[in-house]
Design a protein around this motif. Structure first.
Motif, mmCIF file in Angstrom:
data_model
loop_
_atom_site.group_PDB
_atom_site.id
_atom_site.type_symbol
_atom_site.label_atom_id
_atom_site.label_comp_id
_atom_site.label_asym_id
_atom_site.label_seq_id
_atom_site.Cartn_x
_atom_site.Cartn_y
_atom_site.Cartn_z
ATOM 1 N N SER A 201 49.579 -16.830 -44.579
ATOM 2 C CA SER A 201 48.624 -16.230 -43.643
ATOM 3 C C SER A 201 48.264 -17.115 -42.437
ATOM 4 C CB SER A 201 47.370 -15.844 -44.433
ATOM 5 O OG SER A 201 46.568 -14.979 -43.694
ATOM 6 N N LEU A 205 50.271 -19.801 -39.957
ATOM 7 C CA LEU A 205 50.550 -19.449 -38.563
ATOM 8 C C LEU A 205 50.012 -20.491 -37.589
ATOM 9 C CD1 LEU A 205 51.736 -17.162 -36.758
ATOM 10 C CD2 LEU A 205 49.434 -16.192 -36.664
ATOM 11 N N TYR A 221 56.759 -16.123 -46.374
ATOM 12 C CA TYR A 221 55.835 -16.135 -45.232
ATOM 13 C C TYR A 221 55.132 -14.782 -45.264
ATOM 14 C CZ TYR A 221 54.470 -17.759 -40.493
ATOM 15 O OH TYR A 221 53.800 -18.220 -39.381
ATOM 16 N N SER A 222 53.815 -14.809 -45.395
ATOM 17 C CA SER A 222 53.150 -13.530 -45.613
ATOM 18 C C SER A 222 51.718 -13.526 -45.105
ATOM 19 C CB SER A 222 53.123 -13.229 -47.110
ATOM 20 O OG SER A 222 52.355 -14.211 -47.767
ATOM 21 N N VAL A 223 51.179 -12.322 -44.976
ATOM 22 C CA VAL A 223 49.810 -12.158 -44.505
ATOM 23 C C VAL A 223 48.830 -12.419 -45.645
ATOM 24 C CG1 VAL A 223 49.696 -9.656 -44.925
ATOM 25 C CG2 VAL A 223 48.344 -10.650 -43.085
ATOM 26 N N ILE A 224 49.316 -12.271 -46.867
ATOM 27 C CA ILE A 224 48.469 -12.490 -48.051
ATOM 28 C C ILE A 224 49.392 -12.774 -49.235
ATOM 29 C CG2 ILE A 224 48.412 -10.014 -48.626
ATOM 30 C CD1 ILE A 224 45.497 -10.434 -49.550
ATOM 31 N N LYS A 248 57.448 -7.567 -48.374
ATOM 32 C CA LYS A 248 58.567 -8.131 -47.586
ATOM 33 C C LYS A 248 58.238 -9.531 -47.050
ATOM 34 C CE LYS A 248 61.177 -4.047 -46.304
ATOM 35 N NZ LYS A 248 60.551 -2.953 -46.980
ATOM 36 N N LEU A 254 62.258 -11.358 -43.506
ATOM 37 C CA LEU A 254 61.706 -11.741 -42.202
ATOM 38 C C LEU A 254 62.792 -11.832 -41.133
ATOM 39 C CD1 LEU A 254 59.143 -12.667 -44.035
ATOM 40 C CD2 LEU A 254 58.571 -13.842 -41.923
ATOM 41 N N LEU B 88 56.645 -0.984 -43.816
ATOM 42 C CA LEU B 88 56.918 -1.423 -45.186
ATOM 43 C C LEU B 88 56.988 -0.239 -46.156
ATOM 44 C CD1 LEU B 88 54.760 -4.691 -45.581
ATOM 45 C CD2 LEU B 88 56.916 -4.366 -44.394
ATOM 46 N N ALA B 167 43.538 -8.734 -40.715
ATOM 47 C CA ALA B 167 44.902 -8.207 -40.578
ATOM 48 C C ALA B 167 45.099 -7.013 -41.515
ATOM 49 C CB ALA B 167 45.911 -9.292 -40.902
ATOM 50 N N MET B 169 46.854 -5.135 -44.244
ATOM 51 C CA MET B 169 47.761 -5.457 -45.353
ATOM 52 C C MET B 169 49.034 -4.601 -45.331
ATOM 53 S SD MET B 169 46.339 -7.869 -46.827
ATOM 54 C CE MET B 169 45.107 -8.536 -45.741
ATOM 55 N N GLY B 172 51.984 -5.915 -43.543
ATOM 56 C CA GLY B 172 52.471 -7.226 -43.963
ATOM 57 C C GLY B 172 52.458 -8.273 -42.861
ATOM 58 N N VAL B 173 53.552 -9.020 -42.811
ATOM 59 C CA VAL B 173 53.624 -10.166 -41.896
ATOM 60 C C VAL B 173 53.630 -9.722 -40.423
ATOM 61 C CG1 VAL B 173 56.142 -10.406 -41.835
ATOM 62 C CG2 VAL B 173 54.711 -12.460 -41.714
ATOM 63 N N LEU B 176 50.178 -10.162 -39.353
ATOM 64 C CA LEU B 176 49.888 -11.587 -39.128
ATOM 65 C C LEU B 176 50.352 -12.002 -37.734
ATOM 66 C CD1 LEU B 176 48.948 -14.302 -40.510
ATOM 67 C CD2 LEU B 176 51.347 -14.676 -41.060
ATOM 68 N N MET B 177 51.544 -11.530 -37.355
ATOM 69 C CA MET B 177 52.132 -11.941 -36.078
ATOM 70 C C MET B 177 51.389 -11.357 -34.874
ATOM 71 S SD MET B 177 54.421 -14.101 -36.626
ATOM 72 C CE MET B 177 54.736 -14.805 -38.240
ATOM 73 N N MET B 179 48.336 -11.705 -34.469
ATOM 74 C CA MET B 179 47.418 -12.794 -34.104
ATOM 75 C C MET B 179 48.077 -13.691 -33.062
ATOM 76 S SD MET B 179 46.214 -13.805 -37.978
ATOM 77 C CE MET B 179 45.295 -15.280 -37.542
#
Lengths: 317, 284
Positions: A201, A205, A221-224, A248, A254, B88, B167, B169, B172-173, B176-177, B179
Motif C-alpha cells: 500500500s 508507494l 504489490y498491493s493496495v491491501i 491481482k 502487475l 478485477l 483507496a 479495494m 486493487g493496485v 493505489l496508483m 495516489m
C-alpha cells in the motif's frame, strides 16, 4: 534447512526419500544407484513443475519467507563502498528504512530501502519493516541530497505497509507519505524502484514514484494485504488465499496491467535459496534501467515519470 | 368482515428499528445526530448544513457544496462522462457503481469543474462520500488529475475537498496508483507557482489522506472532521491502548501541526475567497 512452505511439501518428501535410500546404500551392500538416479530426475522435474506453476498465494508465502533476502543483503551484493546515512534531521532515525550512498558499476548512487529483520530481535529494532513518518522523511532527505549531487536513486520496496500506530498518526504519517509522492514526482535524477518482497500500500508507494518499477518474480504489490482484503470485502480473513488471486497482486499480474516494467526472474524456489545468484539477475536489470535513463536530461526524466503514472487507470469515456 | 378488520389493523403495526431513532426521515425536519435537536431542513440549508444549536457539520453532497461555494451560475462541471470499469472482475462491483450513480446523480465519487469564487476563477474537485464512501478508484483519480491539469493549463488555483474512506479495494493496485497519478499532476501545478488549497472534510482517511489531501499549500479542515492514515480500530489493535476521543479529528491534527486552520463551514466560502484573492497575480 530453510522453512518449508505448504506447496513445497511434495518436493521435500521426495528429497527425504532419496536421502533415506542413499543412507541405506552406504550402510548396506546393495546397489540402488539406478533407482536413486531415477528418483533424482523425478525430483528435478517435480521442482521445475511446482516452482514454475506457483499460485498467487504460493508467491505471497515466498515473498514473506523469513529468510528472504532484505535490502541490506542486496546492498552488500550490488554496491561498493556503501555507507549508511541516518536520520531525518527533525525527529529521529527510523530503522525500518535504511539509506546511504555507494557505487553501482563505478557510478555514485543513492540507495534507499525498507528494512525488515530476519529474527525477532532485529524485527523489533526494525519494527518489522513498517516505517514511521521519520523513516519517509529520512528517505526524502536522501533523495533531495541525491538530486543535489546528480546521483541516480535506487529504492528497494519491502514492507507490509506504513506502521498503523498512535505516534505515527501524531507525527503525520499521511503527510510524510504524501510529501514523498509529490516530491519524488519532481526529482531531476533517475529513480528506479525494485519490489523485493511485499509492497504494501501507501507505505510501499512512498518509495515507488519511480521512472522504472521492477518486481522480483515472487514479490507482491498491493493496495491491501490479502488478509485485509478478505476481511473487508468478504468479512472473513480466512479467505486470504482467494483474495490473493482476486486482488491481482503478483508480478505477472502487475506486468499485465502495465504498472511495472520488468519481472526479475528468481532462482528456482525463491530468492532465499541463493541470494548471490539473485543479485546477479538484479544487477542486469538495474544496469539496463540506469543506462537507458542516463541519456535523459532533467526535464525528460520528470516528464518520463509523469507519463508513466499519468497513464495508469482503467475506465471508459 | 369483522375478521378482515382485525387483520388489517395488525398489518399496520410497524416496530421501529434501533437505527430509526436517530434517523428522522428526509423531508421537512432533520435531526442532528450530535445534539438530537430537530431542525427545519430549510433552515439547515441556510446555515450550510451546520446545526444551529451545536455546530455539528452534517455531511454534504458534492452539489450542495457547489451551491454554497461559487459565485452564482459560474460553476461548470467537467468529465461527467467517465465511467468506471471492473478491472478485477469483482462480483457485483458494476451494479454497486450503477446504484450509487443513480442515488447521487454523479458518475463517480468526485465532482470536478471550474467556477468563480469571489470573482476569481478556480478549478475544484469535490469528493462525495455518499458514492462508495468516497473511495478512490481509476475514475476518481482521473477526474481529479484532469481538474488539476486544467488548473495548470489555465494558470489558476485548484481546491480539492476530500471526503473519502481511502483507496477503492475493488480496483486493487490500480487504486493505489491513483495516489501517484494525482501527485505527479499536483507537482506540475506547483512547479508553475500555482496555489493548491486542500479542504479536508468528514472523513479524509487512508490513501486520500496519504496523497493529495495532505499536501496543500494551505491545508484546511472542517470542525471535527475525521482525518487520518490508518483506521482507529487497526491502531487500537496494534498499540493495544485506548485512543483519546479527539484522536484523528481536525482539532487533533491542528494541535499536531498538520493543518493551517480549522474553519467553520459557515465561514469557508469567505475564507477560500480571501485566500484565493491573496494569490491573484497581476496579469502581464
Amino acid at each position: 534447512m530453510s522453512k518449508t512452505l505448504a506447496f513445497e511439501e511434495p518436493i521435500v518428501k521426495l528429497r527425504e526419500k532419496i536421502n533415506e535410500l542413499e543412507e541405506f546404500t552406504s550402510t548396506n551392500e546393495v546397489d540402488l544407484s539406478e533407482e536413486i538416479g531415477k528418483l533424482k530426475t523425478r525430483l528435478s522435474n517435480l521442482e521445475t513443475e511446482i516452482y514454475s506453476n506457483m499460485e498467487p498465494w504460493d508467491r505471497v508465502q515466498v515473498a514473506r519467507h523469513p529468510e528472504r533476502p532484505t535490502t541490506k543483503d542486496y546492498i552488500a551484493e550490488l554496491f561498493e563502498d556503501f555507507m549508511e546515512l541516518h536520520g531525518d534531521r527533525s525527529f529521529g532515525d527510523d530503522a525500518a528504512i535504511i539509506g546511504g550512498i555507494g557505487f553501482f558499476e563505478s557510478m555514485p548512487v543513492t540507495v534507499i530501502g525498507h528494512q525488515r529483520g530476519k529474527d525477532t530481535k532485529e524485527n523489533v529494532k526494525r519494527n518489522f519493516g513498517m516505517p514511521h513518518p521519520e523513516g519517509y522523511r529520512k528517505a526524502l532527505r536522501l533523495m533531495k541530497q541525491a538530486e543535489k549531487f546528480g546521483r541516480p536513486i535506487i529504492c528497494f520496496i519491502d514492507t507490509k505497509g506504513a506502521y498503523p500506530g498512535k505516534a505515527a498518526e501524531e507525527r503525520g504519517q499521511s503527510e510524510a507519505i504524501a510529501r514523498n509522492l509529490i516530491e519524488m514526482a519532481g526529482l531531476k535524477v533517475p529513480v528506479v524502484s525494485i519490489v523485493i518482497g511485499e509492497g504494501g500500500s501507501g507505505g510501499a508507494l512512498a518509495l515507488g514514484v519511480a521512472n522504472h518499477i521492477h518486481m522480483l518474480e515472487h514479490s507482491t504489490y498491493s493496495v491491501i494485504s490479502p488478509e485485509g482484503a478478505a476481511s473487508i470485502l468478504w468479512k472473513d480473513a480466512s479467505l486470504s488465499k482467494q483474495a490473493a488471486e482476486a486482488m491481482k497482486i503478483t508480478a505477472p499480474h502487475l506486468k499485465e496491467m502495465g504498472i511495472i516494467d520488468e519481472i526479475i526472474p528468481e532462482v528456482l524456489g525463491g530468492a532465499h535459496r541463493d541470494p548471490k545468484a539473485q543479485a546477479v539477475e538484479m544487477r542486469k536489470v538495474l544496469k539496463t534501467s540506469l543506462d537507458s535513463l542516463s541519456e535523459m536530461n532533467a526535464n525528460e526524466i520528470i516528464d518520463d515519470r509523469y507519463n508513466k503514472f499519468r497513464a495508469i487507470g482503467v475506465f471508459s469515456e | 368482515m369483522i375478521r378482515e378488520f382485525f387483520t388489517k389493523k395488525k398489518q399496520a403495526i410497524t416496530i421501529p428499528s434501533a437505527d430509526a431513532k436517530n434517523d428522522v426521515p428526509e423531508g421537512i425536519m432533520t435531526k442532528c445526530p450530535d445534539c438530537k435537536q430537530i431542525i427545519l431542513t430549510k433552515d439547515l440549508i441556510k446555515t450550510a448544513k451546520v446545526c444551529p444549536k451545536c455546530d455539528h457539520h452534517f455531511k454534504m453532497t458534492a452539489w450542495e457544496r457547489v451551491e454554497c461555494l461559487f459565485d452564482e451560475n459560474t460553476f461548470k462541471s467537467m468529465d461527467d462522462h467517465l465511467k468506471s470499469e471492473n478491472p478485477l472482475k469483482f462480483p457485483s462491483y458494476t451494479e454497486k457503481i450503477a446504484s450509487d450513480s443513480e442515488k447521487t446523480g454523479l458518475n463517480e465519487a468526485v465532482l470536478t469543474g471550474i467556477g468563480k469564487i469571489g470573482g476569481n476563477e478556480v478549478a475544484v474537485a469535490i469528493m462525495d462520500s455518499h458514492f462508495r464512501m468516497g473511495s478512490m478508484g481509476s475514475v476518481v483519480g482521473e477526474k481529479i488529475t484532469r481538474a488539476i491539469e486544467a488548473a495548470t493549463d489555465k494558470g489558476i488555483p485548484v481546491i480539492i475537498f476530500s471526503a473519502s474512506g481511502g483507496a477503492r479495494m475493488q480496483e486493487g493496485v490500480l487504486s493505489l496508483m491513483q495516489m501517484a497519478k494525482t501527485s505527479v499532476a499536483l507537482q506540475r501545478h506547483a512547479d508553475k507557482g500555482l496555489l493548491y488549497i486542500s479542504v479536508m472534510t468528514y472523513p479524509t482517511t487512508g490513501g486520500v489522506s496519504a496523497s493529495f489531501a495532505s499536501v496543500g499549500d494551505i491545508n484546511l479542515a472542517e470542525p471535527k472532521a475525521l482525518i487520518g492514515f490508518a483506521g482507529r480500530r487497526v491502531i487500537e489493535q496494534t498499540v493495544r491502548e485506548k485512543l483519546p476521543d479527539n484522536f484523528q479529528t481536525a482539532e487533533f491534527l491542528l494541535e499536531h501541526g498538520q493543518l493551517d486552520a480549522v474553519i467553520d463551514r459557515r465561514n469557508l466560502t469567505e475564507t477560500l475567497a480571501k485566500l484565493v484573492g491573496l494569490h491573484v497575480r497581476e496579469a502581464n
